[in-house]
Design an enzyme around this catalytic site. Structure first.
Site, PDB file in Angstrom:
ATOM      1  N   GLY A 172       5.749   9.638   3.762  1.00  0.00           N
ATOM      2  CA  GLY A 172       5.315  10.830   3.195  1.00  0.00           C
ATOM      3  C   GLY A 172       4.163  11.541   4.228  1.00  0.00           C
ATOM      4  N   CYS A 220       1.425  12.547  -7.025  1.00  0.00           N
ATOM      5  CA  CYS A 220       0.576  12.629  -6.110  1.00  0.00           C
ATOM      6  C   CYS A 220      -0.672  13.154  -6.963  1.00  0.00           C
ATOM      7  CB  CYS A 220       0.744  13.401  -5.019  1.00  0.00           C
ATOM      8  SG  CYS A 220      -0.303  13.251  -3.679  1.00  0.00           S
ATOM      9  N   ASN A 229       2.232  -2.070  -4.429  1.00  0.00           N
ATOM     10  CA  ASN A 229       1.587  -1.427  -3.196  1.00  0.00           C
ATOM     11  C   ASN A 229       0.700  -0.256  -3.378  1.00  0.00           C
ATOM     12  OD1 ASN A 229       2.352   1.559  -2.135  1.00  0.00           O
ATOM     13  ND2 ASN A 229       4.321   0.839  -2.742  1.00  0.00           N
ATOM     14  N   ALA A 230      -0.531  -0.259  -2.754  1.00  0.00           N
ATOM     15  CA  ALA A 230      -1.446   0.714  -2.869  1.00  0.00           C
ATOM     16  C   ALA A 230      -1.993   1.395  -1.305  1.00  0.00           C
ATOM     17  CB  ALA A 230      -2.707   0.369  -3.723  1.00  0.00           C
ATOM     18  N   ILE A 231      -0.821   1.709  -0.721  1.00  0.00           N
ATOM     19  CA  ILE A 231      -1.188   2.063   0.665  1.00  0.00           C
ATOM     20  C   ILE A 231      -2.071   3.353   0.566  1.00  0.00           C
ATOM     21  CG2 ILE A 231       0.010   2.757   2.697  1.00  0.00           C
ATOM     22  CD1 ILE A 231       1.025   0.096   1.899  1.00  0.00           C
ATOM     23  N   ASN A 260      10.339   6.629  -8.055  1.00  0.00           N
ATOM     24  CA  ASN A 260       9.441   6.103  -7.095  1.00  0.00           C
ATOM     25  C   ASN A 260       8.763   4.839  -7.970  1.00  0.00           C
ATOM     26  OD1 ASN A 260       7.062   6.044  -5.406  1.00  0.00           O
ATOM     27  ND2 ASN A 260       7.035   8.624  -5.073  1.00  0.00           N
ATOM     28  N   GLY A 310      10.854  -2.949  -5.843  1.00  0.00           N
ATOM     29  CA  GLY A 310      11.850  -4.016  -5.557  1.00  0.00           C
ATOM     30  C   GLY A 310      12.798  -4.584  -6.709  1.00  0.00           C
TER      31      GLY A 310
HETATM   32  C1  LIG Z   1       4.832   0.128   0.818  1.00  0.00           C
HETATM   33  C2  LIG Z   1       5.470   1.123   0.108  1.00  0.00           C
HETATM   34  C3  LIG Z   1       5.156   2.562   0.455  1.00  0.00           C
HETATM   35  C4  LIG Z   1       5.762   3.669   0.025  1.00  0.00           C
HETATM   36  N1  LIG Z   1       5.418   4.969   0.386  1.00  0.00           N
HETATM   37  C5  LIG Z   1       6.036   6.220  -0.013  1.00  0.00           C
HETATM   38  C6  LIG Z   1       5.811   7.328   0.334  1.00  0.00           C
HETATM   39  O1  LIG Z   1       4.972   7.655   1.026  1.00  0.00           O
HETATM   40  N2  LIG Z   1       6.217   8.531  -0.426  1.00  0.00           N
HETATM   41  C7  LIG Z   1       7.353   8.417  -1.339  1.00  0.00           C
HETATM   42  O2  LIG Z   1       7.671   9.370  -1.889  1.00  0.00           O
HETATM   43  N3  LIG Z   1       7.354   6.990  -1.874  1.00  0.00           N
HETATM   44  C8  LIG Z   1       6.995   5.909  -1.224  1.00  0.00           C
HETATM   45  N4  LIG Z   1       7.457   4.624  -1.750  1.00  0.00           N
HETATM   46  C9  LIG Z   1       8.325   4.506  -2.992  1.00  0.00           C
HETATM   47  C10 LIG Z   1       9.557   4.116  -2.157  1.00  0.00           C
HETATM   48  O3  LIG Z   1      10.098   5.128  -1.461  1.00  0.00           O
HETATM   49  C11 LIG Z   1      10.819   3.909  -3.389  1.00  0.00           C
HETATM   50  O4  LIG Z   1      10.740   5.195  -3.912  1.00  0.00           O
HETATM   51  C12 LIG Z   1      10.129   2.831  -4.163  1.00  0.00           C
HETATM   52  O5  LIG Z   1       9.682   1.535  -3.344  1.00  0.00           O
HETATM   53  C13 LIG Z   1      11.410   2.161  -5.177  1.00  0.00           C
HETATM   54  O6  LIG Z   1      12.340   1.731  -4.148  1.00  0.00           O
HETATM   55  P1  LIG Z   1      12.684   0.010  -4.046  1.00  0.00           P
HETATM   56  O7  LIG Z   1      12.431  -0.812  -5.097  1.00  0.00           O
HETATM   57  O8  LIG Z   1      13.877   0.102  -3.266  1.00  0.00           O
HETATM   58  O9  LIG Z   1      11.647  -0.184  -3.109  1.00  0.00           O
HETATM   59  C14 LIG Z   1       6.759   3.396  -1.222  1.00  0.00           C
HETATM   60  C15 LIG Z   1       6.953   2.168  -1.475  1.00  0.00           C
HETATM   61  C16 LIG Z   1       6.624   1.384  -0.868  1.00  0.00           C
HETATM   62  C17 LIG Z   1       6.769  -0.047  -1.182  1.00  0.00           C
END
Ligand SMILES: Cc1cc2nc3c(=O)[nH]c(=O)nc-3n(C[C@H](O)[C@H](O)[C@H](O)COP(=O)(O)O)c2cc1C
Ligand SMILES: Cc1cc2nc3c(=O)[nH]c(=O)nc-3n(C[C@H](O)[C@H](O)[C@H](O)COP(=O)(O)OP(=O)(O)OC[C@H]3O[C@@H](n4cnc5c(N)ncnc54)[C@H](O)[C@@H]3O)c2cc1C
Ligand code: FES
Lengths: 262, 319
Positions: free
Chosen positions: B50, B134, B73-75, B196, B221
């Site tokens: 993002g 957001c 995550n809380a990046i 998300n 996950g």
């Molecule tokens: C470490 C991390 C950072 C993420 N950063 C963003 C982001 O910047 N923008 C966004 O729309 N989603 C972000 N996501 C969400 C993922 O794109 C995704 O929607 C979410 O992790 C669910 O899919 P998954 O279970 O396959 O990981 C992030 C996820 C993780 C784990």
């Protein structure tokens, strides 16, 4: 850097709660620099989900690399039960390692507990005459015999919290007494261990003007510089606020880290 | 053995993808981080981390913690900002022969619009994905994506400034995901991606403190996959625009669940951390699945859910 299935050559207990594992990978073993690490899947399962980071502790022959690990939780416990011949998925070598010091100046390698792993590898790249190895442990039963990892160091100084071996107290006490004894002699410090210990070492070396590199740990998901999980605050007020331990480190000059934030 | 060569290409409106497998924002960096491990050009596309108008440092550590079959995550949306993205990351992305989708976010409607404007006319960007999960600074930190009206306003503001297909990425942290989906469709969204992360937390019992410095984090996950799948299923029924499924996809079998539920493409997130080449395995798995069953096009699988459950038992995995 490569991702591959690596065969476990051996996996043996070397001290209380501490194991040494040898894995076969020509690519990782031949490319590895001290301070670099691997990300390892402890088993083919989604629980535990993430890879675990481990420092490369050395290499053997052409194609074997070693990791030295301590049992702290589920992943490392599972790892300790892995038998010879098992294949584990490994990514590496990752990150930036230590700057190998030039001969002629003393190098102090200061380890806290399992932080000794990358320093064992580094020690092999330093002339024995230049090397002083300081290692701190909780107690005698945790002490790792460096010879089990194939390393003979003439000058090794040990501290244990309970005094069961060597100096009773902290490994940082050993550094401080070395500094009082050595006068103005120039030396470099390389350290890895718990954060509170590294913080103390950073304070001592920054104060004395000695060069110091530390290897840091952080919670990691990717190990590749992609997810930004492994942030550590930089001391600089310009540019990057956070470093990423997996890509910008894990080895950093002590003065580049904002120790107040830790 | 069959000799058909199944076609995996899909269309999200006018956006053509060579296969339905994309990598999810935030889990694949800016792409280059994975380039020494996998051939990125084999992917259907990548969604980059993002981007906000200005660089953001992100949250204090620890930023992640593993949970059973998942991670929090809380990046804090740490990123290099629009200007650095265009200067440092875009040239490499432009050299790729796969779709590049830029995920954007803002803390105000104006910021969203400004990022979209900054990407206007930029070559090599195939589409924009708006992250509406957001906090809205003007509304006391309420999240944009939890309210149908603000979701629509963000969508409209971005559309006005953009010359690219606009995908809106929905937050699952809402009471009725369909209401948000319908609202952004009405606002003109080109496609919807979901989900998300789900808000959660973890506590260190010994120390009695949260495991994340931010206290809460987003769960992702395999643990979230059934929740994600149900939301995709609901949204597919509620809107006519294409839907992209995300959440806990670890292998091609998981991906097929989403496609059968009606997603036209899928995104792989957390799985990239576990196996960096997982997306390529998923593409291969989809291809093999289609070929083995003489399915000519992956399109013939999308949205084929038969809601009459066979009382004779569930289908089992045969390969
Ligand atoms: C470490 C991390 C950072 C993420 N950063 C963003 C982001 O910047 N923008 C966004 O729309 N989603 C972000 N996501 C969400 C993922 O794109 C995704 O929607 C979410 O992790 C669910 O899919 P998954 O279970 O396959 O990981 C992030 C996820 C993780 C784990
Ligand atoms: C670059 C780097 C090099 C490392 N080298 C070594 C090494 O050579 N030998 C060794 O024994 N350990 C090393 N570690 C720490 C090791 O990764 C953790 O001990 C291990 O991941 C814990 O896994 P677990 O499942 O057993 O524990 P968990 O049950 O997951 O957690 C137990 C404890 O370990 C901590 N921890 C969990 N995951 C990580 C992680 N990804 N990074 C850091 N700490 C974590 C947790 O905060 C917790 O306190 C290194 C870590 C990093 C970042
Ligand atoms: S662990 Fe992903 S950026 Fe460092």
């Amino acid at each position: 850097m490569i991702e591959q299935e690596s065969e476990v050559i051996f996996n043996k207990k070397v001290a209380d709660g501490t194991f040494l594992m040898g894995l076969r990978s020509y690519e990782i073993s031949s490319g590895a620099k001290p301070g670099q690490f691997v990300m390892l899947r402890v088993r083919q399962s989604f629980d535990p989900l993430l890879r675990r980071p481990f420092s490369i502790c050395g290499t053997r022959e052409d194609d074997i690399f070693l990791i030295l690990y301590r049992l702290v939780g589920r992943g490392t416990t599972i790892l300790s039960h892995v038998g010879e011949g098992t294949k584990l998925s490994v990514t590496g070598p990752l990150g930036k390692g230590f700057d190998i010091p030039k001969p002629g100046r003393k190098s102090l390698l200061i380890a806290g507990g399992i932080g000794i792993a990358p320093l064992i590898f580094l020690a092999r790249k330093i002339k024995m005459i230049d090397l002083i190895f300081m290692a701190g442990y909780g107690s005698l039963k945790e002490v790792i015999d460096l010879e089990s990892a194939g390393l003979k160091v003439p000058d090794i100084r040990i501290a244990t919290d309970d005094g069961t071996l060597g100096h009773k107290g902290l490994v940082t006490d050993l550094l401080e007494s070395y500094m009082t004894m050595s006068g103005n002699e120039m030396f470099k410090v390389f350290s890895c261990g718990p954060l509170h210990m590294l913080k103390r070492i950073a304070a001592i070396t920054i104060n004395s003007g000695a060069e110091c590199q530390v290897s840091l740990e952080a919670s990691m998901a990717c190990g590749l510089g992609a997810c930004q999980s492994c942030a550590v605050k930089s001391s600089s007020d310009q540019g990057m606020v956070y470093y990423h331990v997996c890509r910008d480190g894990p080895v950093f000059p002590a003065k580049s880290i904002d120790w107040k934030s830790i | 053995m069959t000799s058909i060569n199944s076609d995996l290409s899909v269309k999200i409106g006018t956006l053509e993808l060579k296969n339905p497998v994309l990598t999810a924002s935030g889990t694949f960096g800016y792409g280059s981080e994975f380039s020494s491990l996998i051939d990125i050009n084999k992917l259907g596309g990548i969604v980059v981390k993002g981007i906000s108008l200005r660089p953001r440092a992100g949250n204090p550590p620890p930023r992640i913690v593993e949970t059973h079959c998942g991670m929090l995550n809380a990046i804090g949306l740490a990123n290099i900002g629009l200007e650095n993205f265009l200067k440092e990351k875009l040239p490499w992305l432009q050299s790729l022969s796969t779709a590049v989708i830029v995920n954007i976010y803002g803390h105000s409607i104006e910021e969203y619009a400004a990022v979209a404007a900054g990407l206007k006319g930029v070559e090599g960007v195939s589409a924009i994905e708006i992250n509406i999960s957001c906090p809205n600074v003007e509304c006391g930190g309420m999240v944009f994506g939890t309210d149908p009206k603000t979701s629509a306003r963000v969508t409209e503001a971005v559309l006005k400034e953009s010359d690219k297909p606009v995908i809106v990425k929905l937050s699952p942290n809402v009471t009725d995901i369909r209401a948000i989906a319908i609202s952004v469709e009405k606002a003109g969204a080109y496609a919807i991606s979901l989900i998300n992360t789900l808000t959660g937390m973890a506590i260190d019992v010994e120390k009695r403190v949260p495991k994340l410095a931010n206290i809460t984090g987003g769960l992702s996950g395999p643990a979230i996959r059934p929740v994600a799948l149900y939301m995709v299923y609901q949204v597919v029924k509620a809107v006519k625009i294409p839907v992209i499924g995300i959440g806990g996809i670890m292998n091609y079998w998981d991906a097929l669940e989403f496609l059968i539920a009606g997603a036209r493409a899928i995104q792989v997130g957390t799985a990239n951390f576990v196996e960096p080449d997982v997306s390529l395995d998923i593409i291969e798995g989809l291809k093999r699945f289609c070929m083995d069953r003489e399915i000519i096009s992956i399109d013939d699988i999308i949205g084929t859910l038969n809601e009459k459950v066979d009382p004779g038992g569930q289908g089992t995995r045969t390969n």
